[in-house]
Design an enzyme around this catalytic site. Structure first.
Site, PDB file in Angstrom:
ATOM      1  N   TYR A 283      32.628  35.556  40.999  1.00 53.12           N
ATOM      2  CA  TYR A 283      33.713  35.749  41.970  1.00 53.12           C
ATOM      3  C   TYR A 283      34.871  36.554  41.367  1.00 53.12           C
ATOM      4  CZ  TYR A 283      31.560  31.848  44.606  1.00 53.12           C
ATOM      5  OH  TYR A 283      30.706  31.024  45.288  1.00 53.12           O
TER       6      TYR A 283
ATOM      7  N   HIS B 155      23.898  29.565  39.218  1.00 50.16           N
ATOM      8  CA  HIS B 155      24.280  30.132  40.509  1.00 50.16           C
ATOM      9  C   HIS B 155      23.098  30.501  41.399  1.00 50.16           C
ATOM     10  CE1 HIS B 155      27.884  32.380  42.462  1.00 50.16           C
ATOM     11  NE2 HIS B 155      27.071  31.905  43.366  1.00 50.16           N
TER      12      HIS B 155
END
Length: 267
Positions: A39, A97
């Site tokens: 991110y 992830h």
């Protein structure tokens, strides 16, 4: 559930936008914050947390290891960088992830490295994200039964993932729902609007309450303080059996995210 049922997501928020979102959320009473290495906002999240004055032991911070850092010699060093950015000595939850089959690092290697991060006290709990049933089985086989706190998956009224969530419940693994509003698509749904009107609630509150009542954790994001405050109220909204049954009919396999090379074969 070993993880908070309600938190703040920060996907696609960067710079001042994520600082403002996290700051407002903490002021409103949020105590769980979800971020990820990819991110590119961990430093800003850490800045907002530090400025908030909320004691670290009152917070639940989650981050996720990106695929570039799955190798045994990279995972923990990359986590230490994340901790520096987040201004904390440990995270409360650390996730892989994406399974990223064919990435060049096999599942046993990165799951063992994840478990080692926990052993070293760099994370309190470990988990996975975007894993299907078979890969979850493989992950359990590596780290042991009861070690995986959650599987964070895309889940909304349009993508209800019943087979996977039932399996996770059998294994004692919490389901964390991300994109519960399907990029905002569910906000225009007429059936959900009817249920919202019945309860004098917003459609977002209905979708979040639906997930919460199924036992899932949710991590909605917003840049607007009024939406952050409104979303919190989903925790006190009680949908009845008819509401839940009607929402069950919205399933349409409406997946929004499935990146090539990262995603598994979905159940």
């Amino acid at each position: 559930m070993s993880i908070p049922s309600f938190g703040l997501g920060t996907f696609r928020l960067t710079g001042q936008a994520v600082i403002d979102s996290v700051s407002a959320a903490l002021e409103l009473g949020y105590r769980a914050i979800d971020t990820a290495q990819i991110y590119k906002n961990e430093a800003e999240v850490g800045q907002a947390i530090a400025a908030s004055g909320v004691p670290r032991d009152k917070l639940f911070i989650t981050t996720k290891i990106w695929v570039d850092n799955y190798a045994a010699d990279k995972l923990i060093p990359s986590l230490r960088e994340s901790l520096t950015k987040l201004r904390t000595e440990h995270v409360d939850l650390l996730l892989i992830h994406w399974p990223a089959p064919g990435n060049g690092v096999e599942l046993p290697e990165y799951m063992q490295a994840l478990a080692e991060a926990k052993r070293q006290g760099l994370t309190r709990q470990i988990g996975i994200s975007n894993f299907n049933i078979e890969l979850t089985r493989q992950a359990i086989a590596v780290v042991g039964q009861g070690e995986i706190a959650t599987n964070q998956i895309e889940l909304s009224p349009y993508l209800q993932n019943r087979k996977l969530t039932a399996f996770l419940a059998e294994q004692g693994i919490a389901t964390t729902s991300y994109m519960t509003l399907a990029y905002g698509k569910v906000l225009k749904d007429p059936l959900l609007a009817q249920i919202a009107a019945k309860h004098k609630a917003t459609v977002a509150q209905v979708a979040l309450a639906w997930a919460l009542q199924l036992g899932y954790a949710v991590i909605p994001s917003s840049t607007k303080r009024e939406n952050l405050a409104s979303n919190l109220l989903a925790q006190s909204l009680r949908l009845d059996a008819e509401d839940m049954a009607r929402i069950a009919t919205l399933e349409r396999d409406g997946r929004e995210v499935s990146p090539d090379g990262l995603a598994p074969a979905w159940d």
